[in-house]
Design a protein around this motif. Structure first.
Motif, PDB file in Angstrom:
ATOM      1  N   LEU A  38       1.009  -1.194  -0.190  1.00 35.25           N
ATOM      2  CA  LEU A  38       0.028  -0.087   0.111  1.00 35.25           C
ATOM      3  C   LEU A  38       1.011   1.194   0.057  1.00 35.25           C
ATOM      4  O   LEU A  38       0.589   2.049  -0.515  1.00 35.25           O
ATOM      5  CB  LEU A  38      -0.997  -0.170   1.149  1.00 35.25           C
ATOM      6  N   VAL A  39       1.993   1.277   0.902  1.00 35.25           N
ATOM      7  CA  VAL A  39       2.839   2.372   0.753  1.00 35.25           C
ATOM      8  C   VAL A  39       3.521   2.432  -0.380  1.00 35.25           C
ATOM      9  O   VAL A  39       3.651   3.684  -0.803  1.00 35.25           O
ATOM     10  CB  VAL A  39       3.855   2.227   1.986  1.00 35.25           C
ATOM     11  N   PHE A  40       4.094   1.689  -1.176  1.00 34.32           N
ATOM     12  CA  PHE A  40       4.538   1.556  -2.410  1.00 34.32           C
ATOM     13  C   PHE A  40       3.692   2.155  -3.410  1.00 34.32           C
ATOM     14  O   PHE A  40       3.871   3.075  -4.391  1.00 34.32           O
ATOM     15  CB  PHE A  40       5.041   0.349  -2.816  1.00 34.32           C
ATOM     16  N   ALA A  41       2.435   1.571  -3.568  1.00 30.95           N
ATOM     17  CA  ALA A  41       1.242   2.165  -4.372  1.00 30.95           C
ATOM     18  C   ALA A  41       1.177   3.668  -4.351  1.00 30.95           C
ATOM     19  O   ALA A  41       0.925   4.347  -4.964  1.00 30.95           O
ATOM     20  CB  ALA A  41       0.093   1.321  -4.459  1.00 30.95           C
ATOM     21  N   ALA A  42       0.989   3.967  -3.036  1.00 32.20           N
ATOM     22  CA  ALA A  42       0.688   5.515  -2.517  1.00 32.20           C
ATOM     23  C   ALA A  42       1.998   6.501  -3.058  1.00 32.20           C
ATOM     24  O   ALA A  42       1.648   7.344  -3.621  1.00 32.20           O
ATOM     25  CB  ALA A  42       0.431   5.619  -1.291  1.00 32.20           C
ATOM     26  N   VAL A  43       3.246   6.000  -2.690  1.00 30.88           N
ATOM     27  CA  VAL A  43       4.295   6.612  -2.925  1.00 30.88           C
ATOM     28  C   VAL A  43       4.431   6.955  -4.479  1.00 30.88           C
ATOM     29  O   VAL A  43       4.975   8.139  -4.853  1.00 30.88           O
ATOM     30  CB  VAL A  43       5.444   6.371  -2.238  1.00 30.88           C
ATOM     31  N   PHE A  44       4.183   5.999  -5.049  1.00 30.31           N
ATOM     32  CA  PHE A  44       4.689   5.883  -6.487  1.00 30.31           C
ATOM     33  C   PHE A  44       3.227   6.163  -7.502  1.00 30.31           C
ATOM     34  O   PHE A  44       3.044   5.137  -8.403  1.00 30.31           O
ATOM     35  CB  PHE A  44       5.372   4.673  -6.840  1.00 30.31           C
ATOM     36  N   ALA A  45       2.141   6.798  -6.707  1.00 31.40           N
ATOM     37  CA  ALA A  45       0.993   6.821  -7.558  1.00 31.40           C
ATOM     38  C   ALA A  45       1.160   7.536  -9.046  1.00 31.40           C
ATOM     39  O   ALA A  45       0.227   7.086  -9.674  1.00 31.40           O
ATOM     40  CB  ALA A  45      -0.005   7.683  -6.464  1.00 31.40           C
ATOM     41  N   ASN A  46       2.163   8.348  -9.282  1.00 37.74           N
ATOM     42  CA  ASN A  46       2.033   8.974 -10.313  1.00 37.74           C
ATOM     43  C   ASN A  46       2.351   7.817 -11.568  1.00 37.74           C
ATOM     44  O   ASN A  46       1.826   8.084 -12.617  1.00 37.74           O
ATOM     45  CB  ASN A  46       3.219   9.958 -10.514  1.00 37.74           C
ATOM     46  N   TRP A  47       2.972   6.597 -11.009  1.00 37.78           N
ATOM     47  CA  TRP A  47       3.289   5.779 -12.180  1.00 37.78           C
ATOM     48  C   TRP A  47       2.400   4.580 -11.942  1.00 37.78           C
ATOM     49  O   TRP A  47       2.087   3.848 -12.903  1.00 37.78           O
ATOM     50  CB  TRP A  47       4.789   5.231 -11.954  1.00 37.78           C
ATOM     51  N   VAL A  48       2.007   4.267 -10.612  1.00 36.07           N
ATOM     52  CA  VAL A  48       1.093   2.896 -10.583  1.00 36.07           C
ATOM     53  C   VAL A  48      -0.286   3.310 -10.950  1.00 36.07           C
ATOM     54  O   VAL A  48      -1.047   2.209 -11.625  1.00 36.07           O
ATOM     55  CB  VAL A  48       1.155   2.667  -9.035  1.00 36.07           C
ATOM     56  N   ALA A  49      -0.907   4.346 -10.544  1.00 35.81           N
ATOM     57  CA  ALA A  49      -2.258   4.742 -11.062  1.00 35.81           C
ATOM     58  C   ALA A  49      -2.447   4.810 -12.528  1.00 35.81           C
ATOM     59  O   ALA A  49      -1.754   5.458 -13.185  1.00 35.81           O
ATOM     60  CB  ALA A  49      -2.763   6.120 -10.255  1.00 35.81           C
ATOM     61  N   PRO A  50      -3.508   4.052 -12.873  1.00 37.34           N
ATOM     62  CA  PRO A  50      -3.961   4.204 -14.236  1.00 37.34           C
ATOM     63  C   PRO A  50      -4.421   5.618 -15.054  1.00 37.34           C
ATOM     64  O   PRO A  50      -4.057   5.699 -16.177  1.00 37.34           O
ATOM     65  CB  PRO A  50      -5.169   3.143 -14.489  1.00 37.34           C
ATOM     66  N   HIS A  51      -4.739   6.379 -14.087  1.00 44.14           N
ATOM     67  CA  HIS A  51      -5.245   7.699 -14.425  1.00 44.14           C
ATOM     68  C   HIS A  51      -4.691   8.618 -13.430  1.00 44.14           C
ATOM     69  O   HIS A  51      -4.440   8.473 -12.342  1.00 44.14           O
ATOM     70  CB  HIS A  51      -6.582   7.868 -14.698  1.00 44.14           C
ATOM     71  N   ASN A  52      -4.659  10.045 -13.711  1.00 45.85           N
ATOM     72  CA  ASN A  52      -4.341  11.033 -12.735  1.00 45.85           C
ATOM     73  C   ASN A  52      -5.888  11.793 -12.609  1.00 45.85           C
ATOM     74  O   ASN A  52      -6.252  12.656 -13.443  1.00 45.85           O
ATOM     75  CB  ASN A  52      -3.546  12.034 -13.261  1.00 45.85           C
ATOM     76  N   PRO A  53      -6.450  11.528 -11.501  1.00 40.67           N
ATOM     77  CA  PRO A  53      -7.801  11.660 -11.328  1.00 40.67           C
ATOM     78  C   PRO A  53      -8.117  12.991 -10.902  1.00 40.67           C
ATOM     79  O   PRO A  53      -9.216  13.742 -10.999  1.00 40.67           O
ATOM     80  CB  PRO A  53      -8.164  10.974  -9.964  1.00 40.67           C
ATOM     81  N   PHE A  54      -6.912  13.952 -10.877  1.00 40.91           N
ATOM     82  CA  PHE A  54      -7.151  15.531 -10.585  1.00 40.91           C
ATOM     83  C   PHE A  54      -6.548  16.341 -11.765  1.00 40.91           C
ATOM     84  O   PHE A  54      -6.347  17.551 -11.522  1.00 40.91           O
ATOM     85  CB  PHE A  54      -6.326  15.938  -9.224  1.00 40.91           C
ATOM     86  N   ASP A  55      -6.376  15.596 -12.942  1.00 38.02           N
ATOM     87  CA  ASP A  55      -6.043  16.515 -14.142  1.00 38.02           C
ATOM     88  C   ASP A  55      -7.342  16.720 -14.990  1.00 38.02           C
ATOM     89  O   ASP A  55      -7.824  15.781 -15.359  1.00 38.02           O
ATOM     90  CB  ASP A  55      -4.855  15.433 -14.956  1.00 38.02           C
ATOM     91  N   LEU A  56      -7.774  17.852 -14.883  1.00 36.19           N
ATOM     92  CA  LEU A  56      -9.079  18.345 -15.445  1.00 36.19           C
ATOM     93  C   LEU A  56      -9.072  18.029 -17.070  1.00 36.19           C
ATOM     94  O   LEU A  56     -10.015  17.831 -17.535  1.00 36.19           O
ATOM     95  CB  LEU A  56      -9.525  19.938 -15.423  1.00 36.19           C
ATOM     96  N   ALA A  57      -7.880  18.088 -17.680  1.00 35.06           N
ATOM     97  CA  ALA A  57      -7.901  17.798 -19.099  1.00 35.06           C
ATOM     98  C   ALA A  57      -8.093  16.243 -19.398  1.00 35.06           C
ATOM     99  O   ALA A  57      -8.491  15.913 -20.408  1.00 35.06           O
ATOM    100  CB  ALA A  57      -6.373  18.075 -19.666  1.00 35.06           C
ATOM    101  N   THR A  58      -7.957  15.317 -18.476  1.00 39.10           N
ATOM    102  CA  THR A  58      -8.162  13.889 -18.862  1.00 39.10           C
ATOM    103  C   THR A  58      -9.662  13.541 -18.073  1.00 39.10           C
ATOM    104  O   THR A  58     -10.095  12.159 -18.250  1.00 39.10           O
ATOM    105  CB  THR A  58      -7.140  12.952 -18.120  1.00 39.10           C
ATOM    106  N   ILE A  59     -10.230  14.078 -17.379  1.00 37.82           N
ATOM    107  CA  ILE A  59     -11.518  13.654 -16.759  1.00 37.82           C
ATOM    108  C   ILE A  59     -12.737  14.409 -17.816  1.00 37.82           C
ATOM    109  O   ILE A  59     -12.971  15.414 -18.299  1.00 37.82           O
ATOM    110  CB  ILE A  59     -11.634  14.414 -15.434  1.00 37.82           C
ATOM    111  N   SER A  60     -13.681  13.259 -17.824  1.00 43.00           N
ATOM    112  CA  SER A  60     -14.990  13.519 -18.785  1.00 43.00           C
ATOM    113  C   SER A  60     -16.035  13.324 -17.974  1.00 43.00           C
ATOM    114  O   SER A  60     -16.064  12.348 -17.242  1.00 43.00           O
ATOM    115  CB  SER A  60     -14.944  12.954 -19.736  1.00 43.00           C
TER     116      SER A  60
END
Length: 316
Positions: free
Chosen positions: A45-67
């Motif tokens: 869990l700590v690894f996934a949280a620290v490296f969320a920029n690479w692990v997460a499939p999307h950036n949920p706070f990038d308005l350009a990628t949210i529809s």
């Protein structure tokens, strides 16, 4: 005439890795399946949280990628679910899995920072109170008694409210992280102070401390070099368990609406946002962040319980 044999080389001392592997704590850890599983889950869990920029499939706070067309989609195994959003989306079209990973990073950062600050404040005051004694000891302990008469969440709410009242409204979002860290730290330092004070009262009367006094070592040096290393065992156990409680306190404050802003939500903020849609059938928005919070806190608590037993000489 027989040839003389060269002298045998002296045996090499084992390295620090071998000594650590053969220690009592390592032996206790190897024989505790619960501690092993808890450590693996916590590290994952700590690894996934620290490296969320690479692990997460999307950036949920990038308005350009949210529809908004992707809003309120169920998990992938439900009807109308897609593999693009494994755990579904919220009402804004943000990927729930990615929001959990990013939110867990904020929760962990607040929890760890507040525990470090609590340890520094509590250990320092506990050392002074136990070693110096007198009126200073009585004053610090009376403050501890007053702090213990209120629930920790109430103290954190009070401190958070005072700082928010002192700061301009426009600055609330910018300093929310630091205010939360300070509020949780000031509500949790008492247990460290009382624990360290009790251990210091025992250690300061032992022979090695008296010998240091005789040779002219200053009180400050005795506290740091002699007493402090011998009282860190209980502090380490308290800090491990306190990380879990600090994360829960942050989640509670965020759930009540006094935590980090929704633009950079933690797990508590995600649960608060999702509970508004719980009875409308969109259960995944709040259930999955809640499950992640439970899993994180449970793994840390289990590690703390194992560490408490491993450092207890009576259980060896």
């Amino acid at each position: 005439m027989s040839a003389t044999l060269p002298p045998a080389a002296p045996p090499r001392a084992p390295g620090w890795v071998a000594r650590a592997w053969d220690s009592d704590i390592a032996y206790s850890f190897r024989n505790s399946p619960v501690a092993i599983v808890a450590l693996l889950v916590a590290c994952l869990l700590v690894f996934a949280a620290v490296f969320a920029n690479w692990v997460a499939p999307h950036n949920p706070f990038d308005l350009a990628t949210i529809s908004l067309l992707d809003a309120s989609q169920p998990p992938a195994w439900e009807d109308n679910g897609t593999r693009k959003f494994l755990l579904g989306t919220d009402d804004q079209g943000r990927d729930v899995l990615s929001a959990i990973l990013y939110g867990m990073r904020i929760s962990l950062a607040i929890g760890l920072a507040s525990v470090v600050l609590s340890v520094i404040l509590g250990v320092g005051l506990g050392l002074l109170s136990g070693y110096v004694g007198g009126r200073l000891d009585a004053f610090i302990m009376r403050i501890c008694d007053v702090m213990l008469s209120f629930p920790a969440i109430l103290v954190a709410l009070l401190i958070d409210g005072v700082f928010r009242a002192m700061l301009p409204r426009d600055a609330h979002s910018e300093v929310a992280f630091y205010v939360l860290v300070l509020a949780i730290a000031l509500s949790g330092w008492v247990q460290y102070a009382r624990t360290v004070r009790g251990s210091t009262l025992v250690e300061k009367n032992k022979e090695y401390v008296q010998a240091a006094r005789v040779i002219g070592v200053s009180k400050f040096a005795i506290m740091l070099k002699h007493v402090l290393p011998n009282v860190t065992g209980p502090v380490l156990v308290l800090a491990t368990v306190h990380i879990a409680s600090a994360i829960l306190t942050e989640a509670t404050l965020s759930f009540l609406g006094v935590g980090v802003p929704p633009t950079t939500p933690s797990l508590g903020t995600l649960i608060r946002i999702g509970q508004e849609f719980l009875f409308s059938g969109e259960w995944w928005i709040t259930i999955f962040p809640g499950a992640a919070l439970v899993l994180l806190v449970l793994s840390v608590n289990l590690l703390g319980d194992w560490l408490r037993d491993a450092l207890n000489p009576r259980l060896r």
